[in-house]
Design a protein around this motif. Structure first.
Motif, PDB file in Angstrom:
ATOM      1  N   GLU A  16       8.802 117.855 -57.976  1.00  0.00           N
ATOM      2  CA  GLU A  16       8.956 119.283 -58.219  1.00  0.00           C
ATOM      3  C   GLU A  16       8.837 119.591 -59.713  1.00  0.00           C
ATOM      4  O   GLU A  16       9.227 118.796 -60.560  1.00  0.00           O
ATOM      5  CB  GLU A  16      10.326 119.765 -57.739  1.00  0.00           C
ATOM      6  CG  GLU A  16      10.524 119.750 -56.242  1.00  0.00           C
ATOM      7  CD  GLU A  16      11.883 120.324 -55.865  1.00  0.00           C
ATOM      8  OE1 GLU A  16      12.212 121.428 -56.331  1.00  0.00           O
ATOM      9  OE2 GLU A  16      12.606 119.651 -55.106  1.00  0.00           O
ATOM     10  N   ILE A  17       8.323 120.776 -59.994  1.00  0.00           N
ATOM     11  CA  ILE A  17       8.402 121.343 -61.328  1.00  0.00           C
ATOM     12  C   ILE A  17       9.629 122.249 -61.338  1.00  0.00           C
ATOM     13  O   ILE A  17       9.773 123.100 -60.455  1.00  0.00           O
ATOM     14  CB  ILE A  17       7.142 122.151 -61.689  1.00  0.00           C
ATOM     15  CG1 ILE A  17       5.890 121.290 -61.501  1.00  0.00           C
ATOM     16  CG2 ILE A  17       7.230 122.674 -63.114  1.00  0.00           C
ATOM     17  CD1 ILE A  17       5.843 120.049 -62.328  1.00  0.00           C
ATOM     18  N   LEU A  18      10.500 122.075 -62.289  1.00  0.00           N
ATOM     19  CA  LEU A  18      11.749 122.831 -62.353  1.00  0.00           C
ATOM     20  C   LEU A  18      11.683 123.899 -63.430  1.00  0.00           C
ATOM     21  O   LEU A  18      10.919 123.790 -64.399  1.00  0.00           O
ATOM     22  CB  LEU A  18      12.922 121.891 -62.642  1.00  0.00           C
ATOM     23  CG  LEU A  18      13.144 120.750 -61.644  1.00  0.00           C
ATOM     24  CD1 LEU A  18      14.263 119.839 -62.132  1.00  0.00           C
ATOM     25  CD2 LEU A  18      13.447 121.290 -60.255  1.00  0.00           C
ATOM     26  N   LEU A  19      12.496 124.933 -63.248  1.00  0.00           N
ATOM     27  CA  LEU A  19      12.646 125.971 -64.258  1.00  0.00           C
ATOM     28  C   LEU A  19      13.756 125.535 -65.210  1.00  0.00           C
ATOM     29  O   LEU A  19      14.857 125.203 -64.783  1.00  0.00           O
ATOM     30  CB  LEU A  19      13.018 127.296 -63.593  1.00  0.00           C
ATOM     31  CG  LEU A  19      13.074 128.524 -64.518  1.00  0.00           C
ATOM     32  CD1 LEU A  19      11.681 128.901 -64.983  1.00  0.00           C
ATOM     33  CD2 LEU A  19      13.738 129.695 -63.786  1.00  0.00           C
ATOM     34  N   LEU A  20      13.444 125.499 -66.489  1.00  0.00           N
ATOM     35  CA  LEU A  20      14.417 125.104 -67.503  1.00  0.00           C
ATOM     36  C   LEU A  20      14.969 126.370 -68.149  1.00  0.00           C
ATOM     37  O   LEU A  20      14.209 127.180 -68.686  1.00  0.00           O
ATOM     38  CB  LEU A  20      13.732 124.228 -68.552  1.00  0.00           C
ATOM     39  CG  LEU A  20      14.617 123.403 -69.484  1.00  0.00           C
ATOM     40  CD1 LEU A  20      15.458 122.416 -68.697  1.00  0.00           C
ATOM     41  CD2 LEU A  20      13.762 122.661 -70.498  1.00  0.00           C
ATOM     42  N   VAL A  21      16.283 126.576 -68.073  1.00  0.00           N
ATOM     43  CA  VAL A  21      16.884 127.821 -68.560  1.00  0.00           C
ATOM     44  C   VAL A  21      17.972 127.519 -69.575  1.00  0.00           C
ATOM     45  O   VAL A  21      18.681 126.504 -69.486  1.00  0.00           O
ATOM     46  CB  VAL A  21      17.473 128.650 -67.393  1.00  0.00           C
ATOM     47  CG1 VAL A  21      16.393 128.973 -66.376  1.00  0.00           C
ATOM     48  CG2 VAL A  21      18.625 127.911 -66.716  1.00  0.00           C
ATOM     49  N   GLY A  22      18.092 128.408 -70.563  1.00  0.00           N
ATOM     50  CA  GLY A  22      19.113 128.273 -71.587  1.00  0.00           C
ATOM     51  C   GLY A  22      20.432 128.897 -71.149  1.00  0.00           C
ATOM     52  O   GLY A  22      20.514 129.609 -70.149  1.00  0.00           O
ATOM     53  N   LYS A  23      21.467 128.652 -71.948  1.00  0.00           N
ATOM     54  CA  LYS A  23      22.812 129.082 -71.595  1.00  0.00           C
ATOM     55  C   LYS A  23      22.925 130.594 -71.476  1.00  0.00           C
ATOM     56  O   LYS A  23      23.738 131.116 -70.700  1.00  0.00           O
ATOM     57  CB  LYS A  23      23.801 128.560 -72.638  1.00  0.00           C
ATOM     58  CG  LYS A  23      25.254 128.786 -72.268  1.00  0.00           C
ATOM     59  CD  LYS A  23      26.174 128.154 -73.283  1.00  0.00           C
ATOM     60  CE  LYS A  23      27.633 128.370 -72.906  1.00  0.00           C
ATOM     61  NZ  LYS A  23      28.559 127.764 -73.897  1.00  0.00           N
ATOM     62  N   ASN A  24      22.120 131.345 -72.242  1.00  0.00           N
ATOM     63  CA  ASN A  24      22.201 132.807 -72.211  1.00  0.00           C
ATOM     64  C   ASN A  24      21.296 133.435 -71.152  1.00  0.00           C
ATOM     65  O   ASN A  24      21.221 134.660 -71.041  1.00  0.00           O
ATOM     66  CB  ASN A  24      21.837 133.388 -73.585  1.00  0.00           C
ATOM     67  CG  ASN A  24      22.860 133.002 -74.646  1.00  0.00           C
ATOM     68  OD1 ASN A  24      24.014 132.733 -74.338  1.00  0.00           O
ATOM     69  ND2 ASN A  24      22.422 132.974 -75.903  1.00  0.00           N
ATOM     70  N   SER A  25      20.615 132.607 -70.393  1.00  0.00           N
ATOM     71  CA  SER A  25      19.744 133.135 -69.345  1.00  0.00           C
ATOM     72  C   SER A  25      20.570 133.543 -68.137  1.00  0.00           C
ATOM     73  O   SER A  25      21.539 132.877 -67.786  1.00  0.00           O
ATOM     74  CB  SER A  25      18.727 132.068 -68.933  1.00  0.00           C
ATOM     75  OG  SER A  25      18.052 132.450 -67.748  1.00  0.00           O
ATOM     76  N   PRO A  26      20.193 134.649 -67.469  1.00  0.00           N
ATOM     77  CA  PRO A  26      20.903 135.044 -66.243  1.00  0.00           C
ATOM     78  C   PRO A  26      20.747 134.023 -65.120  1.00  0.00           C
ATOM     79  O   PRO A  26      21.476 134.066 -64.132  1.00  0.00           O
ATOM     80  CB  PRO A  26      20.249 136.378 -65.868  1.00  0.00           C
ATOM     81  CG  PRO A  26      18.912 136.352 -66.537  1.00  0.00           C
ATOM     82  CD  PRO A  26      19.122 135.595 -67.814  1.00  0.00           C
ATOM     83  N   PHE A  27      19.802 133.082 -65.278  1.00  0.00           N
ATOM     84  CA  PHE A  27      19.588 132.065 -64.251  1.00  0.00           C
ATOM     85  C   PHE A  27      20.412 130.803 -64.504  1.00  0.00           C
ATOM     86  O   PHE A  27      20.398 129.885 -63.686  1.00  0.00           O
ATOM     87  CB  PHE A  27      18.109 131.681 -64.172  1.00  0.00           C
ATOM     88  CG  PHE A  27      17.197 132.841 -63.917  1.00  0.00           C
ATOM     89  CD1 PHE A  27      17.323 133.605 -62.765  1.00  0.00           C
ATOM     90  CD2 PHE A  27      16.215 133.182 -64.830  1.00  0.00           C
ATOM     91  CE1 PHE A  27      16.487 134.676 -62.521  1.00  0.00           C
ATOM     92  CE2 PHE A  27      15.372 134.251 -64.596  1.00  0.00           C
ATOM     93  CZ  PHE A  27      15.508 135.014 -63.445  1.00  0.00           C
ATOM     94  N   PHE A  28      21.108 130.748 -65.645  1.00  0.00           N
ATOM     95  CA  PHE A  28      21.887 129.556 -65.984  1.00  0.00           C
ATOM     96  C   PHE A  28      22.969 129.320 -64.925  1.00  0.00           C
ATOM     97  O   PHE A  28      23.715 130.221 -64.568  1.00  0.00           O
ATOM     98  CB  PHE A  28      22.548 129.721 -67.354  1.00  0.00           C
ATOM     99  CG  PHE A  28      23.174 128.457 -67.877  1.00  0.00           C
ATOM    100  CD1 PHE A  28      22.415 127.500 -68.513  1.00  0.00           C
ATOM    101  CD2 PHE A  28      24.538 128.229 -67.720  1.00  0.00           C
ATOM    102  CE1 PHE A  28      22.991 126.327 -68.987  1.00  0.00           C
ATOM    103  CE2 PHE A  28      25.132 127.062 -68.194  1.00  0.00           C
ATOM    104  CZ  PHE A  28      24.351 126.110 -68.831  1.00  0.00           C
ATOM    105  N   GLY A  29      23.009 128.119 -64.394  1.00  0.00           N
ATOM    106  CA  GLY A  29      23.978 127.795 -63.362  1.00  0.00           C
ATOM    107  C   GLY A  29      23.477 128.008 -61.948  1.00  0.00           C
ATOM    108  O   GLY A  29      24.125 127.571 -60.986  1.00  0.00           O
ATOM    109  N   ARG A  30      22.333 128.703 -61.800  1.00  0.00           N
ATOM    110  CA  ARG A  30      21.751 128.901 -60.467  1.00  0.00           C
ATOM    111  C   ARG A  30      21.152 127.587 -59.967  1.00  0.00           C
ATOM    112  O   ARG A  30      20.765 126.712 -60.735  1.00  0.00           O
ATOM    113  CB  ARG A  30      20.646 129.963 -60.535  1.00  0.00           C
ATOM    114  CG  ARG A  30      21.133 131.386 -60.792  1.00  0.00           C
ATOM    115  CD  ARG A  30      21.391 132.137 -59.496  1.00  0.00           C
ATOM    116  NE  ARG A  30      20.188 132.247 -58.673  1.00  0.00           N
ATOM    117  CZ  ARG A  30      19.296 133.247 -58.777  1.00  0.00           C
ATOM    118  NH1 ARG A  30      19.469 134.217 -59.686  1.00  0.00           N
ATOM    119  NH2 ARG A  30      18.246 133.293 -57.978  1.00  0.00           N
ATOM    120  N   LYS A  31      21.032 127.482 -58.651  1.00  0.00           N
ATOM    121  CA  LYS A  31      20.413 126.311 -58.057  1.00  0.00           C
ATOM    122  C   LYS A  31      18.938 126.540 -57.746  1.00  0.00           C
ATOM    123  O   LYS A  31      18.153 125.598 -57.723  1.00  0.00           O
ATOM    124  CB  LYS A  31      21.172 125.921 -56.779  1.00  0.00           C
ATOM    125  CG  LYS A  31      22.577 125.412 -57.033  1.00  0.00           C
ATOM    126  CD  LYS A  31      22.567 124.130 -57.844  1.00  0.00           C
ATOM    127  CE  LYS A  31      23.973 123.626 -58.099  1.00  0.00           C
ATOM    128  NZ  LYS A  31      23.992 122.374 -58.883  1.00  0.00           N
TER     129      LYS A  31
END
Length: 315
Positions: free
Chosen positions: A161-176
């Motif tokens: 899989e190619i994954l989405l890499l998100v930073g701590k301030n992203s609204p996606f941070f912590g999402r699965k």
């Protein structure tokens, strides 16, 4: 009669023009005319019809040309087979990759154990890899696209899989997981070109909109977040994110600044394959490296599978 004279005949026969053929062959017109006469003497018959200063290949000439083409084709194949045998006895390994540094790391490790071997590693485009196999300048290559060529065997050795890499301030941070539809308008950092960029562009095209790319990198993989762009997201193959997590685990107490999110609708998966020439005898060292590469990817695939299952186990 020698091969040079017969090859000169082939050029004249295709062009049906003595003067033009002489220019291509870098000989004078009278010298080329003498060569053609010798070839016709050797064939025992006229091979051209000559009318008003022009020449046309006659039926005998057509048959003779076809026969010569077959002879030269057999000779070329013989030269290639001889080169294969010669290459097998040389201490060298020639390999390429279209997308990743894994092959480079393997080559570096292999060379440290076998310093007597000349290892040549190149990062190449799709077209360059195909040309390398055509010219027999590559032993094998690692690609994320199938090489369905006549003189190449391509074996899939990994799918990830190619994954989405998100930073701590992203609204996606912590999402699965996140769908591509949710990335409409989101700031994106990515490679300016290459296999990973091609895959991402394809997924966005399937999703029906263009990505909002705010930074493109032309020097290598986009692995982190720069100051002022902590809202932006990037993309990373799952094995690379696993390596990032392993590196972070060696620094206890350090705050986790990025996380990975699975992509869906569409899913983002690519296949890695190992390509080599068919029916070609690799050198002992090249064969050894080829097998090491396959084993490495088998272990990497198993390890990455366990990591993904554990990392996303809460979903």
């Amino acid at each position: 009669m020698d091969l040079y004279q017969l090859d000169c005949f082939r050029t004249v026969a295709r062009m049906e023009h003595i003067s033009n053929a002489a220019v291509v062959l870098h000989v004078t017109q009278p010298a080329l005319s003498k060569i053609i006469s010798r070839v016709e003497d050797y064939a025992g018959t006229s091979l051209f019809d000559r009318v008003k200063g022009k020449i046309r290949l006659n039926p005998s000439g057509v048959v003779f040309l076809q026969t010569l083409d077959q002879v030269f084709e057999i000779m070329d194949e013989g030269k290639k087979r001889v080169k294969d045998i010669s290459d097998r006895n040389e201490n060298r390994v020639q390999l390429a990759s279209s997308c990743d540094s894994i092959l480079f790391m393997l080559a570096e490790d292999f060379f440290s154990k076998h310093p007597e071997v000349r290892v040549r590693y190149s990062v190449m485009s799709h077209a360059q890899i195909r040309e390398g196999f055509l010219r027999r300048t590559l032993d094998f290559a690692l690609t994320t696209f199938p090489l369905n060529e006549k003189d190449v065997e391509w074996e899939p050795i990994d799918e990830e899989e190619i994954l989405l890499l998100v930073g701590k301030n992203s609204p996606f941070f912590g999402r699965k997981s996140v769908s591509f539809a949710e990335l409409r308008g989101v700031e994106i950092m990515c490679e300016g070109s290459g296999d990973l960029r091609d895959k991402i562009d394809s997924c966005f095209e399937t999703a029906g909109f263009a990505p909002n790319i705010v930074m493109e990198n032309t020097a290598g993989s986009m692995m982190g977040f720069n100051a002022g762009l902590t809202r932006a997201v990037s993309f990373v193959p799952s094995h690379r994110y696993m390596q990032m997590e392993e590196a972070h685990a060696k620094r206890p107490g350090e705050e986790q600044m990025v996380s990975a999110v699975r992509l869906n609708c569409p899913s983002c998966v690519w296949t890695t394959g190992l390509a080599k020439r068919p029916n070609a005898e690799l050198s002992n060292y090249a064969e050894m490296f080829y097998q090491i590469t396959k084993e490495y990817f088998q272990n990497l695939r198993d390890k990455c599978s366990r990591f993904m299952e554990e990392y996303f186990s809460e979903e």
